[in-house]
Design an enzyme around this catalytic site. Structure first.
Site, mmCIF file in Angstrom:
data_model
loop_
_atom_site.group_PDB
_atom_site.id
_atom_site.type_symbol
_atom_site.label_atom_id
_atom_site.label_comp_id
_atom_site.label_asym_id
_atom_site.label_seq_id
_atom_site.Cartn_x
_atom_site.Cartn_y
_atom_site.Cartn_z
ATOM 1 N N PHE A 50 4.674 1.944 8.135
ATOM 2 C CA PHE A 50 5.207 3.092 7.418
ATOM 3 C C PHE A 50 4.039 3.805 6.731
ATOM 4 O O PHE A 50 3.098 3.144 6.272
ATOM 5 C CB PHE A 50 6.229 2.596 6.380
ATOM 6 C CG PHE A 50 6.919 3.683 5.610
ATOM 7 C CD1 PHE A 50 7.935 4.426 6.188
ATOM 8 C CD2 PHE A 50 6.544 3.968 4.301
ATOM 9 C CE1 PHE A 50 8.564 5.435 5.475
ATOM 10 C CE2 PHE A 50 7.170 4.970 3.582
ATOM 11 C CZ PHE A 50 8.190 5.717 4.169
ATOM 12 N N ALA B 151 3.145 4.950 3.952
ATOM 13 C CA ALA B 151 2.663 4.563 2.618
ATOM 14 C C ALA B 151 2.027 3.175 2.584
ATOM 15 O O ALA B 151 1.443 2.786 1.572
ATOM 16 C CB ALA B 151 3.811 4.617 1.615
ATOM 17 N N LYS B 152 2.106 2.425 3.691
ATOM 18 C CA LYS B 152 1.521 1.088 3.713
ATOM 19 C C LYS B 152 -0.016 1.175 3.727
ATOM 20 O O LYS B 152 -0.600 2.206 4.055
ATOM 21 C CB LYS B 152 2.009 0.326 4.950
ATOM 22 C CG LYS B 152 3.507 0.018 4.935
ATOM 23 C CD LYS B 152 3.873 -0.936 3.818
ATOM 24 C CE LYS B 152 5.278 -1.506 3.933
ATOM 25 N NZ LYS B 152 6.354 -0.544 3.713
ATOM 26 N N ASN B 153 -0.669 0.055 3.412
ATOM 27 C CA ASN B 153 -2.134 0.036 3.395
ATOM 28 C C ASN B 153 -2.722 0.430 4.747
ATOM 29 O O ASN B 153 -3.775 1.059 4.814
ATOM 30 C CB ASN B 153 -2.636 -1.351 3.004
ATOM 31 C CG ASN B 153 -2.387 -1.663 1.540
ATOM 32 O OD1 ASN B 153 -1.432 -1.154 0.943
ATOM 33 N ND2 ASN B 153 -3.217 -2.499 0.938
#
Length: 367
Positions: free
Chosen positions: A181, A183-185
């Site tokens: 997704f 917004a993940k790292n």
């Protein structure tokens, strides 16, 4: 100020990202193909596992892992109530029953000392979540799983690259599940996910399930009932670029977290993130605790400082899981955490000025 500013990340690698996307457009190979295959190899190498299979989301990674283990009606899966709903939602969508176990109040991860009392003859899987970027106590979890002959699926959606005793998140259990997704790292430019395993038979099962059960040798020969859960080539190409920077970005996140820790020490009743022994933290979120959470969040909002609450209502109290007949007070640590946690902006590109403003305003609030 943004809670997360992905434009800064994109601008720092714009040339490489644009070239990767153009490469896919020029190839006209949009589903599967070389980009996905190469990304799977690179992820497997990064994590130190034998098999990595791209799917279309972290949710599907969990769902297909359960399906590959033939989890269904009448089965029980042990997990945490303090996580995103997808973790327990996939259990229910398989026809199985989510069985919640309370959390360790320091790490926010499932408390292994409370797992065994929830095991019944119906229990088939333990599904720990490595919340906010720090791994659960995997030695104890694996010991319990072996003792009771249970599978372990790691929800590593928030913890790619985090380590526990030198092993990376997602590589210890039977399956590891990741989300890309945005917004993940390690974030795509849309949805994406990955299942990893060291078991060839299970890897092949995931490959079948994610592509309508279609035989790898004969496209229109369907061996089992599957679904459509493929990782797009454009997402794989973008993620291949970003993977090269992931370790650097994780180090920078840890540095930002250290700065918060140093400057917020002794401020009000704030409890900074606690690191468990023998593990690293990749700080997908920097989550503090305070009994004044609501007031602090309101104050920071007035100062135009964004914050987030992960998660305001534990899963056992969600309307969606009312049928499980859980009550307030059943999981006191998860409930207490949901009333006290507050996540502050943290990402590699956050400026010292913005971090300083966040810290100064928190100090001002507690004066």
């Amino acid at each position: 100020m943004n809670f997360l500013d992905l434009t800064l990340q994109y601008n720092s690698i714009k040339g490489e990202i644009d070239a990767a996307v153009k490469r896919v457009l020029d190839s006209a190979a949009f589903i599967g193909g070389k980009e996905v295959e190469e990304f799977e190899k690179e992820i497997a190498q990064f994590l130190g596992v034998k098999y990595a299979i791209g799917v279309n989301s972290g949710t599907d990674a969990l769902f297909l892992s359960l399906k590959a283990l033939t989890i269904g009606q009448g089965d029980e899966v042990i997990t945490t109530p303090f996580t995103f709903i997808a973790t327990a939602g996939v259990i229910a969508n398989c026809g199985a029953k989510p069985v919640f176990v309370d959390i360790n109040p320091e790490t926010f991860n499932i408390d292994p000392s409370k797992i065994e009392e929830k095991i019944t003859k119906r229990t088939k899987v333990i599904l720990p979540v490595h919340l906010f970027g720090q791994m659960a106590d995997m030695d104890k979890i694996m010991e319990i799983a072996r003792k009771h002959n249970l599978f372990v699926i790691e929800d590593a959606a928030q913890a790619i690259g985090a380590e526990y005793k030198g092993k990376k998140a997602g590589t210890i259990g039977d399956f590891g599940c990741f989300s890309f997704f945005p917004a993940k790292n390690l974030g795509a430019f849309g949805d994406g996910g990955m299942v990893v395993t060291n078991n060839e038979e299970l890897a092949n099962k995931i490959r079948l399930l994610k592509n309508h059960g279609s035989s790898p040798k004969e496209k229109y020969l369907n061996l089992i009932i599957g679904t459509n859960s493929r990782l797009d080539a454009i997402q794989a190409a973008i993620l291949r670029v970003k993977l090269k920077y992931l370790s650097k970005w994780s180090k920078e996140r840890a540095e930002k977290a250290d700065y918060y820790n140093e400057k917020l020490k002794g401020v009000g009743d704030i409890i900074a993130p606690v690191m468990g022994i023998d593990r690293t933290h990749i700080f997908h979120q920097y989550t503090i605790r305070t009994k004044s959470r609501e007031e602090l969040q309101k104050y920071l909002k007035e100062k135009e400082i964004p914050t987030m609450v992960y998660y305001p209502l534990p899963l056992h109290l969600q309307l969606a899981f009312k049928y499980l007949c859980c009550n307030k007070g059943d999981f006191p640590e998860a409930e207490k955490a949901s009333e006290e946690v507050l996540s502050l902006p943290i990402y590699p590109e956050i400026s010292p000025k913005d971090q300083g403003s966040i810290i100064n305003n928190i100090k001002e609030f507690f004066k």
